[in-house]
Design a protein around this motif. Sequence first.
Motif, PDB file in Angstrom:
ATOM      1  N   ARG A 181       0.845  -1.190   0.000  1.00  0.00           N
ATOM      2  CA  ARG A 181       0.000   0.000   0.000  1.00  0.00           C
ATOM      3  C   ARG A 181       0.879   1.238   0.000  1.00  0.00           C
ATOM      4  NH1 ARG A 181      -3.932   0.325   4.704  1.00  0.00           N
ATOM      5  NH2 ARG A 181      -4.341  -1.851   4.099  1.00  0.00           N
ATOM      6  N   ASN A 219       2.173   5.025   1.080  1.00  0.00           N
ATOM      7  CA  ASN A 219       2.479   5.570   2.398  1.00  0.00           C
ATOM      8  C   ASN A 219       2.490   7.085   2.332  1.00  0.00           C
ATOM      9  OD1 ASN A 219       3.981   6.368   4.845  1.00  0.00           O
ATOM     10  ND2 ASN A 219       4.342   4.166   5.057  1.00  0.00           N
ATOM     11  N   ARG A 220       2.032   7.747   3.374  1.00  0.00           N
ATOM     12  CA  ARG A 220       1.988   9.214   3.379  1.00  0.00           C
ATOM     13  C   ARG A 220       3.369   9.841   3.460  1.00  0.00           C
ATOM     14  NH1 ARG A 220      -3.351  10.513   7.211  1.00  0.00           N
ATOM     15  NH2 ARG A 220      -4.832   9.379   5.862  1.00  0.00           N
ATOM     16  N   TYR A 254      -9.298   6.393  -5.677  1.00  0.00           N
ATOM     17  CA  TYR A 254      -8.557   6.029  -4.469  1.00  0.00           C
ATOM     18  C   TYR A 254      -9.478   5.319  -3.488  1.00  0.00           C
ATOM     19  CZ  TYR A 254     -10.939   9.814  -2.010  1.00  0.00           C
ATOM     20  OH  TYR A 254     -11.896  10.617  -1.445  1.00  0.00           O
ATOM     21  N   ASN A 294      -8.935   3.681   0.894  1.00  0.00           N
ATOM     22  CA  ASN A 294      -8.018   3.487   2.014  1.00  0.00           C
ATOM     23  C   ASN A 294      -8.152   2.113   2.664  1.00  0.00           C
ATOM     24  OD1 ASN A 294      -6.736   6.120   2.027  1.00  0.00           O
ATOM     25  ND2 ASN A 294      -8.725   6.922   2.669  1.00  0.00           N
ATOM     26  N   THR A 295      -9.120   1.336   2.229  1.00  0.00           N
ATOM     27  CA  THR A 295      -9.272  -0.026   2.726  1.00  0.00           C
ATOM     28  C   THR A 295      -9.182  -0.987   1.559  1.00  0.00           C
ATOM     29  OG1 THR A 295     -11.685   0.108   2.532  1.00  0.00           O
ATOM     30  CG2 THR A 295     -10.702   0.705   4.664  1.00  0.00           C
ATOM     31  N   ASN A 296      -8.637  -2.138   1.801  1.00  0.00           N
ATOM     32  CA  ASN A 296      -8.449  -3.123   0.737  1.00  0.00           C
ATOM     33  C   ASN A 296      -9.732  -3.921   0.515  1.00  0.00           C
ATOM     34  OD1 ASN A 296      -7.153  -4.509  -1.247  1.00  0.00           O
ATOM     35  ND2 ASN A 296      -5.898  -5.758   0.123  1.00  0.00           N
ATOM     36  N   HIS A 341      -3.601   8.651   0.319  1.00  0.00           N
ATOM     37  CA  HIS A 341      -4.436   7.456   0.380  1.00  0.00           C
ATOM     38  C   HIS A 341      -3.591   6.201   0.185  1.00  0.00           C
ATOM     39  CE1 HIS A 341      -7.831  10.209   0.234  1.00  0.00           C
ATOM     40  NE2 HIS A 341      -7.292  10.764  -0.837  1.00  0.00           N
ATOM     41  N   SER A 342      -4.173   5.057   0.535  1.00  0.00           N
ATOM     42  CA  SER A 342      -3.421   3.795   0.537  1.00  0.00           C
ATOM     43  C   SER A 342      -3.406   3.109  -0.815  1.00  0.00           C
ATOM     44  CB  SER A 342      -4.009   2.845   1.586  1.00  0.00           C
ATOM     45  OG  SER A 342      -3.959   3.416   2.887  1.00  0.00           O
TER      46      SER A 342
END
Length: 529
Positions: A101, A103-104, A141, A143-145, A189-190
């Motif tokens: 994923r 990364n910020r 985008y 943020n959860t898979n 976002h992931s």
Amino acid sequence: MKLSLMNVCGFVFLLLFLLLVTAGCFFLGAFGPPHTNVRHNDLSPCVIKPRNEPHPPMVDSINCDQLGAKLVEHDQSKLQVVPLKSVTHYVHIPNEKRGARMNRWYQFMTVFIDIQFTSEFVKKVIEKNAAVISLNITVGYKNTNTIKEGSWSILASGHVSRVMNCHYNENDFPSCNHIQLFELGSVHHSFYLINVNFDPFPLEKTIPDHRGLGPVKEINMLEIHHSGGFTIIFLGLKSIMLLVTSVIFIYYQWHMSALNRPANVIEKTLREVVITLIFMNLPLEYLKLWYDLPWMVVLNDFRQGLFLCALAFFWAVFIGEHQNYDNLSESGVAKGIGNHLKQLLVVAIGCLTLFIYEFCERGIQVIFPFYSLWSTREGQKVAWLLVLIALLCVLVYYGVLVVQAVRVVVTLWKREKSVEGLSETARKRYKKVFFIFKCQLVVTLTAAALCVATFLPSELLLHQWQNVNSYQYSFYSGMITGNYGLWNAYVLVTMLLYLPQHEDQDQKSDSTSAGDIDMQQLMAKTALE
């Protein structure tokens, strides 16, 4: 401006400090994590299923029919089977099969597309002086898979045109450069999903026998993001430099406030340089760990440009004040910044040009990430014009700086001869100050040369085409951290070298035994002789 009478050992220590900080920062970047990471992904072609929804979900692996590689060659016969407008190419960032994923800490992300045409088609493009392709891009985008249809939120979408720059490589083989799709100033976002649709219009009016993309062998995606490890190291370095420069600046201001005279033009300019340096050292990038701030990249470039502009002003004033002796007042102090308007005008034009380039490129990308000044022929001409104007200003500025420095050295050489008749104590004292001042000139010209040699190219080489992970060290990363260390160390050394002495200390000393030497008054005597 008065030069503090430190001993030679103290001055040598300051020079060693400057060299060690610069070298340490360079090796920290060169042998640490690379500045950017590069990922290669294959675009998956899909046939869009007909839907009656006004806003259908983005195309993903769960709502498309996979196409075979042969079907994506886009020649005339295949288009009769599957129209190009019905084909959507999608790619996940990062690759969904790798389980990673985003990364910020990555700070920014740039995406390119690599379209590999057949050599016969590229030859025609080169003969007709390049071509333009049009495409529709949508970036989503989450943020959860979550694996379900409609789980992607749209971040940006738009219709863009890109100029294809094709050429013959060193092996005399025809090929085309990568095409930039977009740049995000924040990786908040992931997971990201990209959909690309190519317009089924003629590639170029001069090549009417090809539709769509022309014969295509392969389409790849190149994604470049800021290295998380490099971000951690650089922000840690900025935090340390912020603390050190703030403490030294407070100490410097305390000495300035104790003087019974107003600050001269060099001291005022140096103070402005330190203020812009502290502003640049603020690690505001930490905010991107909590907030989506795509404009932070533009703000960082603006802060760095503001500091370099102030530093260039200081160098022009610093050397010019010791060279413009005809404009000295009766007290031996220069009349002000008006004596350096020509040099400062060149600096202002160069800085303004780079600011316009930054605003037209990354500034617009904050609102519309698919925009690029280099995407059209007219934009490329404007970009090159701005870059060449800035480069010309830099070369003219540095040339004038060197000429002024040579004149100052000649005056110093004459003054060294004039003090031979003084007492041994006074002669040693003057020669020590001459030595320190000449070394300061050399350090100033060296720092200016390094800025000229590295800053402008680094603005143009924002993207590394090679896979930086394949190298044990990165010169580009070392150049960034080395320049940053040099700027901080130079300003700190200059503040300590020209630290004002309290008036009560000056009153307790005579002109040949203690106190500071005002280099402007000292060299003005030589100019008037």
